[in-house]
Structure formats: structure tokens, C-alpha cells
Design an enzyme around this catalytic site. Structure first.
Site, mmCIF file in Angstrom:
data_model
loop_
_atom_site.group_PDB
_atom_site.id
_atom_site.type_symbol
_atom_site.label_atom_id
_atom_site.label_comp_id
_atom_site.label_asym_id
_atom_site.label_seq_id
_atom_site.Cartn_x
_atom_site.Cartn_y
_atom_site.Cartn_z
ATOM 1 N N GLY A 190 1.010 -1.024 -0.115
ATOM 2 C CA GLY A 190 -0.365 -0.082 0.191
ATOM 3 C C GLY A 190 0.800 1.320 0.055
ATOM 4 N N SER A 191 0.270 2.600 0.075
ATOM 5 C CA SER A 191 0.787 3.695 0.058
ATOM 6 C C SER A 191 -0.203 4.775 0.812
ATOM 7 C CB SER A 191 1.332 4.222 -1.853
ATOM 8 O OG SER A 191 0.277 4.181 -2.586
ATOM 9 N N GLY A 192 0.387 5.899 0.338
ATOM 10 C CA GLY A 192 -0.580 7.113 1.371
ATOM 11 C C GLY A 192 -0.696 6.958 2.615
ATOM 12 N N SER A 193 -0.040 6.350 3.572
ATOM 13 C CA SER A 193 -0.872 6.038 4.851
ATOM 14 C C SER A 193 -1.912 5.627 5.015
ATOM 15 C CB SER A 193 -0.898 7.631 5.217
ATOM 16 O OG SER A 193 1.058 8.141 5.257
ATOM 17 N N GLY A 204 -4.263 2.419 6.162
ATOM 18 C CA GLY A 204 -4.630 1.378 7.488
ATOM 19 C C GLY A 204 -2.731 1.312 8.673
ATOM 20 N N ARG A 224 9.312 4.670 -6.680
ATOM 21 C CA ARG A 224 8.943 5.234 -7.370
ATOM 22 C C ARG A 224 9.314 6.437 -7.260
ATOM 23 N NH1 ARG A 224 5.258 7.696 -3.897
ATOM 24 N NH2 ARG A 224 4.797 6.248 -2.722
#
Length: 407
Positions: free
Chosen positions: A155-158, A160, A283
Site C-alpha cells: 500500500g501507500s499514502g499512509s 491503514g 518510485r
């Protein structure tokens, strides 16, 4: 004669996605978006971009579509979305095009595997343990002591990511994460969570290209127990000893993970005992950090990324030395966005490079405690870090959002 093509496997939905298409055109290429849902990217209708609709989760279909493009001239394949960087790299390698090692990317995207490799290489990381059940997560937390971080291994973007201060909190949060079989893009996710100790200290991200440290960004985080990034300052106001230490541990992490082609965004904490790696993202940074780098230094990381996969010349040498700060706009409450005041006033401030909203009047706002809470931003520049930060804070304060709370 038609221009050679650059294929983009899906895109991020904010930030740099649109900039990648513009960079491809500026370099003389025709951008092509390979996507299962073109409507996810509203900007496509305004861009000179070909669109191929297919199931991008189907590796065979993705390869066949790219092979068809290569018959008409395909210079490179990439993605601005973390969820699709591995798929894009696999296609590039199968077609003999430049790109990072897909196996290295896949291992890096699993945060548990990434941590194991970093620890084995002697790179400083917080104590951690993978857990396949909520009970395993509690046992790990009990061993570390509370509070702990519990987060998904992908995942990404904080999304969870949360701090848990009790066994009940760990049990509930781990159970919620493990109940999700897919991520927000519908991709299957590992049934494992990562439990880790909290590294105390300010947070920085190190932006690299190949093995060059382009710059270091200071992070502003929202209210605990979550870790939403609400602002960035580039370059971070650091002593040279701190900069060198962050650069050194980042290069060691890239080596340990067999990375070093194109961009990487490495998140760190500077603790009392020195820097520690929180995670390496293979990335470009999100959150408009590449735009801050461009404004502060003149180095265009988006353009460099496209040029790198297309065997074009690129440079990480700074053209100037200024400072840039970003502050995100967050919902003051959940409900319906009724008014946006002060945005134009903020945009007119001398030194403000950008002031925009992503949410329009009438939008339903929810607090998810991750990147999706960010509904706008302001970016300011200045001759010093203090100037840029003060102006960004002032511009943010000028924007007033009126929300009608839901019943």
C-alpha cells in the site's frame, strides 16, 4: 510520421500523473495510457493521450497490448502509480526496454520482505515483526511494548497505518487490515501485517534518482494516532552532518534492495542514535514533492523519469537553489463542502506558486486518516526555508472551508 510512444500502466489519481503525460510529449513521444478504467483519470479528456482499455491486472493482456504498441514504435513503459510499477517493469524487461529489476521492485513493495533485507544488510530500521493473525500481532506488540505501529505490508499514502497503544487496539486494527483481501485498486494483498516499534524523531524523505541524492524533504504529520502527511519543506533545513547521514543510509538501503534505476522515495526518521529507514518506495514521491524539488532546484524528476526509460539525456544537477513548502488543506469536519473562501486571495500572494482545491463545492467529505483526507494544497517559494514555510502557512490560513455536518 507518427511519434514513438511511451506507455503508462495506469496512473496515480493526483499529483504527478498528468505531469508524466506532458513530459512525454515535451520529449517528443506520444503518451499512451493502459488502463482498465479511463474514467478514473478525468484529465485524460483534456490531454493529447491515446488510451488503451484492458484489464491491467492481467499480465498476459498487458504484455500483448504493449507488444502491439511496440510494432508501431514503443520507446518505454512505466507507471506513476506504486500499485503498477512492478507490472510496468515486467513488461519493459520482457520487451527489452530500459527499466528497473521487477523482482527487486516486487520484494521492495512487500514491506515485511523489505525490512528483512534491510536488517540482514545491517541497515538501521525499527524493530519489527510480521503477523498473519490478529493474535500474532498482539504477541508481537506485547514483546515490543506499547505503543506500536500496525500497518499493511503493501500500500501507500499512509493507508491503514496507525499507532496502537493497547492489546485491544492492536487486535482490532490488525483484524480490520487482515479482513481486506484487496487494496483500493482491487488488487489482492498479502494476508500479513507489520508490527513495529515507533522510531522517535523528525521525519524526512530522501529523493534519489539512480544513486544520486537529489534532495531531502522535511515532513509535517497530522494528529496521532495516524500518520497523514500534511506538509512538506524542500530542501529540509538540516546540518550538513545530518544530510550526509541521511544520504548514506539511503544509499545503503538502495544497495540492500538491489535498487538504483530511476527514482526512489525513501522515508526516514532521525532518532537520537541517528537515522533509521522507515520504508523505501521504488518510485517518485507523491504529495507533489517532485514539484517542490523542481521549484527549489530546477531538477524535473518527472521529466527525468520519462527520459530515463526512453534512453534520453537527463540531469540531476541543480539549476538554482531556492526553497519550497507545501501545506495540504484538510476537511475541518465530515459532511458536505458548502463554501471555499480565500483560495484566490492565497494564490495572489507573492511567492505562492500554486493554490488549488481537489474537492468542489457539494463534495461529500470524510476523514479516512490517510492521503485521501487531503482536499487541496498551497505551495510557496522563498529565498530561505523560513520564508517559504511562513508564506505557505499564511496561504493555508487564508483558505476557509465551510462544511455542513452530516446527521
Amino acid at each position: 510520421m507518427s511519434r514513438p510512444r511511451i506507455a503508462f500502466v495506469e496512473s496515480n489519481t493526483s499529483g504527478t500523473g498528468r505531469l508524466f503525460l506532458a513530459a512525454a510529449r515535451e520529449l517528443g513521444f506520444q503518451p499512451v495510457m493502459l488502463t482498465s478504467t479511463p474514467e478514473r483519470y478525468p484529465y485524460l479528456s483534456a490531454e493529447d493521450c491515446d488510451v488503451v482499455t484492458l484489464d491491467t491486472s492481467d499480465a498476459a493482456a498487458l504484455l500483448e497490448a504493449s507488444r502491439e504498441l511496440s510494432r508501431r514504435g514503443l520507446a518505454g513503459v512505466t507507471s506513476s502509480s506504486e500499485y503498477f510499477v512492478v507490472a510496468a517493469a515486467q513488461v519493459a524487461w520482457q520487451l527489452g526496454l530500459p527499466g528497473p529489476d521487477p523482482a527487486a521492485l516486487a520484494a521492495c513493495r512487500d514491506k515485511h520482505v523489505q525490512r528483512l533485507r534491510l536488517r540482514a544488510a545491517g541497515v538501521a530500521v525499527p524493530d519489527f515483526r510480521g503477523a498473519d493473525t490478529p493474535e500474532d500481532a498482539v504477541r508481537a506488540a506485547d514483546a515490543f511494548g506499547y505503543p506500536v505501529i500496525v500497518k499493511p505490508v503493501s500500500g501507500s499514502g499512509s493507508v491503514g497505518v496507525a499507532s496502537c497503544s493497547s492489546p485491544d487496539g492492536v487486535l482490532a486494527h490488525a483484524a480490520a487490515l487482515l479482513a481486506h483481501g484487496v487494496n483500493e485498486r482491487g488488487q489482492p494483498v498479502p494476508r500479513t501485517v507489520l508490527v513495529e516499534t515507533i522510531a522517535q524523531g523528525p521525519e524526512y524523505s530522501v529523493e534519489t534518482f539512480d544513486r544520486t541524492v537529489v534532495g531531502i524533504t522535511a515532513k509535517h504529520l497530522g494528529s496521532p494516532p495516524y500518520f497523514v502527511e500534511v506538509g512538506h519543506d524542500h530542501p529540509a533545513p538540516l546540518h550538513i552532518v545530518q544530510r550526509d547521514a541521511l544520504a548514506g543510509i539511503t544509499r545503503a538501503a538502495l544497495d540492500a534492495l538491489n535498487l538504483g534505476f530511476g527514482p526512489a522515495h525513501t522515508e526516514t526518521r532521525y532518532t537520537e542514535s541517528g537515522p533509521a529507514i522507515i520504508e523505501v518506495n521504488p518510485r517518485l514521491a507523491g504529495g507533489f514533492i517532485p514539484e517542490l524539488v523542481r521549484l527549489a532546484t530546477g531538477v524535473d524528476l518527472v521529466r527525468n523519469t520519462v527520459a530515463r526509460i526512453a534512453r534520453q539525456a537527463h540531469s540531476c544537477e541543480p539549476l538554482h537553489r531556492r526553497h519550497a513548502s507545501l501545506r495540504f488543506l484538510l476537511p475541518p469536519a465530515e459532511g458536505t463542502l458548502e463554501r471555499i473562501d480565500g483560495l484566490e486571495e492565497a494564490a495572489r500572494l507573492r511567492g505562492v506558486a500554486d493554490a488549488r482545491m481537489y474537492a468542489a463545492v457539494g463534495a461529500q467529505l470524510a476523514c479516512r486518516h490517510d492521503f485521501r483526507d487531503r482536499i487541496g494544497h498551497v505551495i510557496a517559494t522563498g529565498a530561505t526555508s523560513e520564508d517559504a514555510m511562513a508564506l505557505a502557512d499564511r496561504a493555508r490560513e487564508l483558505v476557509r472551508l465551510t462544511v455542513a455536518r452530516g446527521e
